[in-house]
Every structure is written in structure tokens, then in C-alpha cells.
Scaffold this motif. Structure first.
Motif, PDB file in Angstrom:
ATOM      1  N   ALA A  40       0.944  -1.312  -0.101  1.00 21.47           N
ATOM      2  CA  ALA A  40      -0.492  -0.281  -0.218  1.00 21.47           C
ATOM      3  C   ALA A  40       0.636   1.439  -0.059  1.00 21.47           C
ATOM      4  O   ALA A  40       0.624   2.425  -0.643  1.00 21.47           O
ATOM      5  CB  ALA A  40      -0.611  -0.074   1.574  1.00 21.47           C
ATOM      6  N   LEU A  41       1.422   0.502   1.285  1.00 23.75           N
ATOM      7  CA  LEU A  41       2.299   2.115   0.998  1.00 23.75           C
ATOM      8  C   LEU A  41       3.200   2.375  -0.546  1.00 23.75           C
ATOM      9  O   LEU A  41       4.033   3.539  -0.892  1.00 23.75           O
ATOM     10  CB  LEU A  41       4.032   2.737   2.018  1.00 23.75           C
ATOM     11  N   TRP A  42       3.780   1.827  -1.139  1.00 17.36           N
ATOM     12  CA  TRP A  42       4.803   1.346  -2.625  1.00 17.36           C
ATOM     13  C   TRP A  42       3.678   2.456  -3.632  1.00 17.36           C
ATOM     14  O   TRP A  42       4.069   3.037  -4.332  1.00 17.36           O
ATOM     15  CB  TRP A  42       5.568  -0.314  -2.474  1.00 17.36           C
ATOM     16  N   ARG A  43       2.319   2.193  -3.287  1.00 18.33           N
ATOM     17  CA  ARG A  43       1.419   2.408  -3.980  1.00 18.33           C
ATOM     18  C   ARG A  43       1.591   4.167  -3.862  1.00 18.33           C
ATOM     19  O   ARG A  43       1.112   4.709  -4.871  1.00 18.33           O
ATOM     20  CB  ARG A  43       0.406   1.615  -4.340  1.00 18.33           C
ATOM     21  N   ARG A  44       1.715   4.077  -2.176  1.00 20.43           N
ATOM     22  CA  ARG A  44       1.629   5.645  -2.529  1.00 20.43           C
ATOM     23  C   ARG A  44       2.527   6.347  -3.136  1.00 20.43           C
ATOM     24  O   ARG A  44       2.544   7.310  -3.327  1.00 20.43           O
ATOM     25  CB  ARG A  44       1.128   5.919  -1.192  1.00 20.43           C
ATOM     26  N   MET A  45       3.537   5.695  -2.666  1.00 23.41           N
ATOM     27  CA  MET A  45       5.232   6.238  -3.232  1.00 23.41           C
ATOM     28  C   MET A  45       5.409   6.043  -4.617  1.00 23.41           C
ATOM     29  O   MET A  45       5.859   7.963  -5.419  1.00 23.41           O
ATOM     30  CB  MET A  45       6.125   5.366  -3.265  1.00 23.41           C
ATOM     31  N   SER A  46       4.046   5.422  -5.426  1.00 23.62           N
ATOM     32  CA  SER A  46       4.267   5.729  -7.159  1.00 23.62           C
ATOM     33  C   SER A  46       3.302   6.817  -7.396  1.00 23.62           C
ATOM     34  O   SER A  46       2.922   7.311  -8.378  1.00 23.62           O
ATOM     35  CB  SER A  46       3.560   4.141  -7.745  1.00 23.62           C
ATOM     36  N   ASP A  47       1.771   6.274  -6.899  1.00 21.10           N
ATOM     37  CA  ASP A  47       0.604   7.103  -7.313  1.00 21.10           C
ATOM     38  C   ASP A  47       0.570   8.562  -7.345  1.00 21.10           C
ATOM     39  O   ASP A  47       0.868   9.794  -7.853  1.00 21.10           O
ATOM     40  CB  ASP A  47      -0.433   6.843  -6.933  1.00 21.10           C
ATOM     41  N   GLU A  48       1.337   8.755  -5.945  1.00 17.00           N
ATOM     42  CA  GLU A  48       1.410  10.206  -5.171  1.00 17.00           C
ATOM     43  C   GLU A  48       2.484  10.993  -5.733  1.00 17.00           C
ATOM     44  O   GLU A  48       2.313  12.144  -5.579  1.00 17.00           O
ATOM     45  CB  GLU A  48       1.044  10.249  -3.368  1.00 17.00           C
ATOM     46  N   LEU A  49       3.461  10.504  -5.522  1.00 16.23           N
ATOM     47  CA  LEU A  49       4.578  11.343  -5.893  1.00 16.23           C
ATOM     48  C   LEU A  49       5.500  11.200  -7.183  1.00 16.23           C
ATOM     49  O   LEU A  49       6.662  11.925  -7.115  1.00 16.23           O
ATOM     50  CB  LEU A  49       5.906  11.314  -4.196  1.00 16.23           C
ATOM     51  N   GLY A  50       5.377  10.464  -7.350  1.00 14.79           N
ATOM     52  CA  GLY A  50       5.495   9.127  -8.714  1.00 14.79           C
ATOM     53  C   GLY A  50       7.607   8.703  -9.101  1.00 14.79           C
ATOM     54  O   GLY A  50       8.156   8.906  -9.483  1.00 14.79           O
ATOM     55  N   LEU A  51       7.773   8.049  -8.055  1.00 20.05           N
ATOM     56  CA  LEU A  51       8.969   8.109  -7.257  1.00 20.05           C
ATOM     57  C   LEU A  51       9.550   7.434  -7.577  1.00 20.05           C
ATOM     58  O   LEU A  51      10.759   7.425  -8.455  1.00 20.05           O
ATOM     59  CB  LEU A  51       9.021   8.121  -5.324  1.00 20.05           C
ATOM     60  N   PRO A  52       9.361   5.513  -8.534  1.00 20.59           N
ATOM     61  CA  PRO A  52       9.574   4.655  -9.042  1.00 20.59           C
ATOM     62  C   PRO A  52      10.350   5.419 -10.782  1.00 20.59           C
ATOM     63  O   PRO A  52      11.870   4.765 -11.361  1.00 20.59           O
ATOM     64  CB  PRO A  52       8.760   3.661  -9.301  1.00 20.59           C
ATOM     65  N   GLY A  53       9.481   6.805 -10.818  1.00 26.09           N
ATOM     66  CA  GLY A  53       9.599   6.968 -12.782  1.00 26.09           C
ATOM     67  C   GLY A  53      10.386   8.625 -12.545  1.00 26.09           C
ATOM     68  O   GLY A  53      10.593   8.754 -13.605  1.00 26.09           O
ATOM     69  N   LEU A  54      10.658   8.692 -11.394  1.00 24.22           N
ATOM     70  CA  LEU A  54      11.215   9.827 -11.139  1.00 24.22           C
ATOM     71  C   LEU A  54      12.813  10.109 -11.669  1.00 24.22           C
ATOM     72  O   LEU A  54      12.483  11.258 -12.708  1.00 24.22           O
ATOM     73  CB  LEU A  54      11.893  10.209  -9.426  1.00 24.22           C
ATOM     74  N   ALA A  55      13.492   9.236 -12.216  1.00 23.87           N
ATOM     75  CA  ALA A  55      14.675   9.711 -13.776  1.00 23.87           C
ATOM     76  C   ALA A  55      14.280   8.738 -14.704  1.00 23.87           C
ATOM     77  O   ALA A  55      15.379   8.850 -15.392  1.00 23.87           O
ATOM     78  CB  ALA A  55      15.983   9.416 -12.850  1.00 23.87           C
ATOM     79  N   ILE A  56      12.884   8.904 -14.788  1.00 21.63           N
ATOM     80  CA  ILE A  56      12.699   7.991 -16.360  1.00 21.63           C
ATOM     81  C   ILE A  56      12.256   8.772 -17.719  1.00 21.63           C
ATOM     82  O   ILE A  56      11.465   9.522 -16.944  1.00 21.63           O
ATOM     83  CB  ILE A  56      11.426   6.214 -15.601  1.00 21.63           C
ATOM     84  N   ALA A  57      12.360   8.903 -18.581  1.00 25.12           N
ATOM     85  CA  ALA A  57      12.306   9.737 -19.489  1.00 25.12           C
ATOM     86  C   ALA A  57      10.644   9.822 -19.192  1.00 25.12           C
ATOM     87  O   ALA A  57       9.628   8.891 -19.167  1.00 25.12           O
ATOM     88  CB  ALA A  57      12.944   9.496 -20.760  1.00 25.12           C
ATOM     89  N   GLU A  58      10.132  11.066 -19.790  1.00 25.42           N
ATOM     90  CA  GLU A  58       8.793  11.296 -20.156  1.00 25.42           C
ATOM     91  C   GLU A  58       8.144  10.251 -21.611  1.00 25.42           C
ATOM     92  O   GLU A  58       7.211   9.815 -21.086  1.00 25.42           O
ATOM     93  CB  GLU A  58       8.162  13.087 -20.099  1.00 25.42           C
ATOM     94  N   GLU A  59       8.965  10.553 -22.066  1.00 25.50           N
ATOM     95  CA  GLU A  59       8.941   9.002 -23.556  1.00 25.50           C
ATOM     96  C   GLU A  59       7.503   7.980 -22.660  1.00 25.50           C
ATOM     97  O   GLU A  59       7.516   7.171 -23.711  1.00 25.50           O
ATOM     98  CB  GLU A  59       9.413   9.274 -24.927  1.00 25.50           C
ATOM     99  N   HIS A  60       9.046   7.487 -21.290  1.00 23.70           N
ATOM    100  CA  HIS A  60       8.674   5.705 -20.992  1.00 23.70           C
ATOM    101  C   HIS A  60       7.062   6.430 -20.032  1.00 23.70           C
ATOM    102  O   HIS A  60       7.483   5.228 -18.627  1.00 23.70           O
ATOM    103  CB  HIS A  60       9.781   5.705 -21.130  1.00 23.70           C
TER     104      HIS A  60
END
Length: 361
Positions: A40-60
Motif C-alpha cells: 500500500a505504501l509502495w502504491r502511494r510512493m508511485s501514485d502520489e509522488l511518482g517516485l519509481p519513475g522519477l528518473a525515467i524519461a517522459e516518453e516512457h
């Protein structure tokens, strides 16, 4: 030395607020007792703050930020001693992008950026990567893969190239290991002709992945070391013996001062390595030396500060109910993640023109 700007303070504050509310000590111990990580916390980190995709290019599907932003988040994750596949997943995503355009990157990066899948990374050494690749099939036994139980995909990195294996596919056997660090799962992964997607053969990105892994772990370690120093300082102010706060005793003052010096030395080496990693055109030899130096300095500092934290807290520091043992365990285990170990000092000595062990040649 700093590589951070004012806007990084906002990111740090947002991550800290989330983790302080959802990942304080009791919650971490409950997650550890249940096994795995808090989805549940991992989902919040992803959905609320976008942390897993922070350094991934916008095109991806990511935010298009860089390594410095990842470092901020990792310091906060280390500070919370958080059970999470974040470190391995962002390292895998960075590797896929650094390797250059490929079908596997296009397929996997959007799901990694969204936090819908997790990935692990195995960094092999020159001459002993631990796996072999023939005709699109991988064979090998990888004895310690961080986040290997939780991961959906495994990125294999060795000097000169790499490959990606779907850990849910055929030819893969995983067994979870019981390790010192209760907050990070590790798995033994056996690959028996497992189908693999080959990454472009280029030693440049493989070397940078190895350096990035060392520096990212150092960021976690600095965050953890900073937190245990805060814990020790607060306890020294509150704990009273013989009618005085123990922080007023000279021995405790000196111990806390030594802890602060150790932390600041490690932080300086970590920031220098991060600066070189973030800069374009850094020579591979200089980057390798800086990354190894950061791993050595931060591993030693984190180990020392967690030991000293238990000393400051006395008997309570040894109990399950206190957070000190979680940081103590992580400090010892993180020192050997992604190929860290005794050969770092020997490699640094050779690069400086000394014989292994530090004697002049």
C-alpha cells in the motif's frame, strides 16, 4: 560540498512527510514480521509522488529527472530504513535507459515508472559475471540478488553487455534467503536456459551502472547514518542518570562528536561521487574510483554509527522493540550489495599506484 538545489528541499520534505506518517519504526517492524514490503505504501510512493519513475524519461512514462533527485529519495528511504524494492527498481530502469533504445526498454520502462512492476539487478564482475548467455538463453546461479523475491524482472549486467530475464517465466527458480538485513529481501536465483532479451553490447553503460549502484547504496547509508545520529543525540538529552542527562557526560559528548565527524566525512565523499556521476564526460577510471571510495567511506561510517547508537542507548538498544537493531543489520548487509566488499580498497590502492594492501610498489 553540495549537489543539491533549493528545489530538492521540496522533494525531500514531501518524501519525508510520507514516510514519517506511514513508515515509522513500529510500522517497519510490523512489515518485517509479516515479510516482504508494504504494498500500500509502495502504491502511494508511485501514485502520489511518482517516485519509481522519477528518473525515467517522459516518453516512457516517467518524470524525466536525474540521478541527483534519485539520491534525495534514497537518502530519505535510508533514513526510514524502509523495506522497499525502490533501490533495485530504479537501478534497473536507469540501466535499461542507459543501454540505449531497445524493445525491452520500451516494453518494461512504463510499468516500472508506474510502480506496477518491480525489478532486480545483478552486477557481475569482470571475468566472473555468474551467468552465461547463448542463443537468447541464460544459465547461472546467482547466490544473492537484492529484492530478488519481490522482482518481476532481473537485469543482468556484466562488463561489455547485459540481458533481461522475466523472473515469472520458464527456467527460473527462486528461493528467499534469511539474511542479516530484515528490511531488504534477498533471493538465490537459478537460471536454467531461461529466455532472455539481450541489451546492447557496450561496456560504457555497464561501467556506469556499477558505479551508480555503489553511489545509490551510499546515499541510503548516509540517510540511515544521519537518522541514527539524531536518535542518539535525542536520547542523550532525555536519558537521565545520577540526576543528569547522559549527554552532559564527557564520554558521551565525545562519542557523539566523533559520530558527527564520521558522518560528515562520509557525506563529503558521497556527494563528490554523486557530482561526478551526474556530470557528463567523467572519465570511467575517475568515476570508478569515486564510487568505490563512496562505498568504502559510507559503509564504514554507517557501521560505526549504528554500533555507537547501541552504545549510547545501552540495554534498550539491543531489544526488538527499538529501531537501532534494524539500522545495525542494514549497515552490515548494505556494505556488500551489488559487488561491494574487500576488493574495493585493493582496487583503489592499485589505481593510486600502490600495491594491494596499500604498500608502495
Amino acid at each position: 560540498m553540495t549537489v543539491y538545489a533549493d528545489e530538492h528541499d521540496e522533494l525531500r520534505s514531501a518524501v519525508r512527510r510520507l514516510l514519517e506518517k506511514s513508515a515509522e519504526g513500529a510500522a517497519v517492524r510490523a512489515t518485517v514480521a509479516a515479510g516482504g514490503y508494504d504494498t500500500a505504501l509502495w502504491r502511494r510512493m508511485s501514485d502520489e509522488l511518482g517516485l519509481p519513475g522519477l528518473a525515467i524519461a517522459e516518453e516512457h512514462g516517467g518524470s524525466g529527472y536525474g540521478i541527483v533527485e534519485l539520491a534525495v529519495v534514497l537518502e530519505e528511504i535510508g533514513r526510514a530504513c524502509l523495506p522497499s524494492p525502490f533501490l533495485s527498481t530504479v537501478l534497473a530502469a536507469w540501466t535499461l535507459e542507459a543501454a540505449g533504445p531497445s524493445d525491452v526498454a520500451a516494453d518494461l520502462l512504463p510499468s516500472l515508472a508506474a510502480g506496477r512492476q518491480a525489478a532486480a539487478v545483478h552486477v557481475g564482475a569482470a571475468g566472473r559475471p555468474g551467468w552465461t548467455l547463448e542463443h537468447g538463453r541464460v544459465r547461472g546461479v546467482l547466490p544473492h540478488v537484492a529484492d530478488g523475491t519481490a522482482a518481476d524482472h532481473l537485469v543482468l549486467v556484466a562488463p561489455g553487455g547485459g540481458a533481461v530475464v522475466d523472473l515469472r517465466g520458464p527456467g527460473v527458480a527462486r528461493s528467499e534467503l534469511e539474511t542479516m538485513d530484515l528490511t531488504r529481501d534477498q533471493a538465490r536465483i537459478t537460471l536454467t536456459d531461461a529466455p532472455a532479451r539481450v541489451l546492447p553490447a557496450d561496456g560504457t553503460w555497464a561501467g556506469r551502472t556499477t558505479a551508480l549502484a555503489a553511489v545509490m547504496v551510499a546515499c541510503e547509508q548516509v540517510g540511515g547514518a544521519e537518522r541514527v545520529l539524531e536518535m542518539s543525540t535525542a536520547y542523550a538529552r532525555e536519558r537521565v542518570q545520577f540526576g543528569r542527562a547522559i549527554g552532559s557526560f564527557q564520554a558521551v559528548k565525545h562519542l557523539l562528536a566523533d559520530m558527527l565527524v564520521e558522518l560528515e566525512l562520509a557525506r563529503t565523499v558521497q556527494r563528490h561521487a554523486l557530482e561526478l556521476l551526474d556530470a557528463a564526460g567523467t572519465e570511467p577510471a575517475a568515476l570508478d574510483a569515486a564510487a568505490r571510495s563512496a562505498r568504502v567511506a559510507c559503509s564504514r561510517a554507517f557501521a560505526r554509527l549504528t554500533s555507537d547508537t547501541i552504545r549510547v542507548h545501552g540495554g534498550i538498544g539491543y531489544t526488538w522493540e527499538h529501531d537501532a537493531h534494524l539500522y545495525f543489520r542494514r549497515a552490515r548487509a548494505s556494505a556488500v550489495l551489488f559487488g561491494g566488499g574487500a576488493d574495493d580498497l585493493d582496487r583503489l590502492a592499485v589505481a593510486a599506484g600502490l600495491a594491494p594492501g596499500g604498500e608502495a610498489r
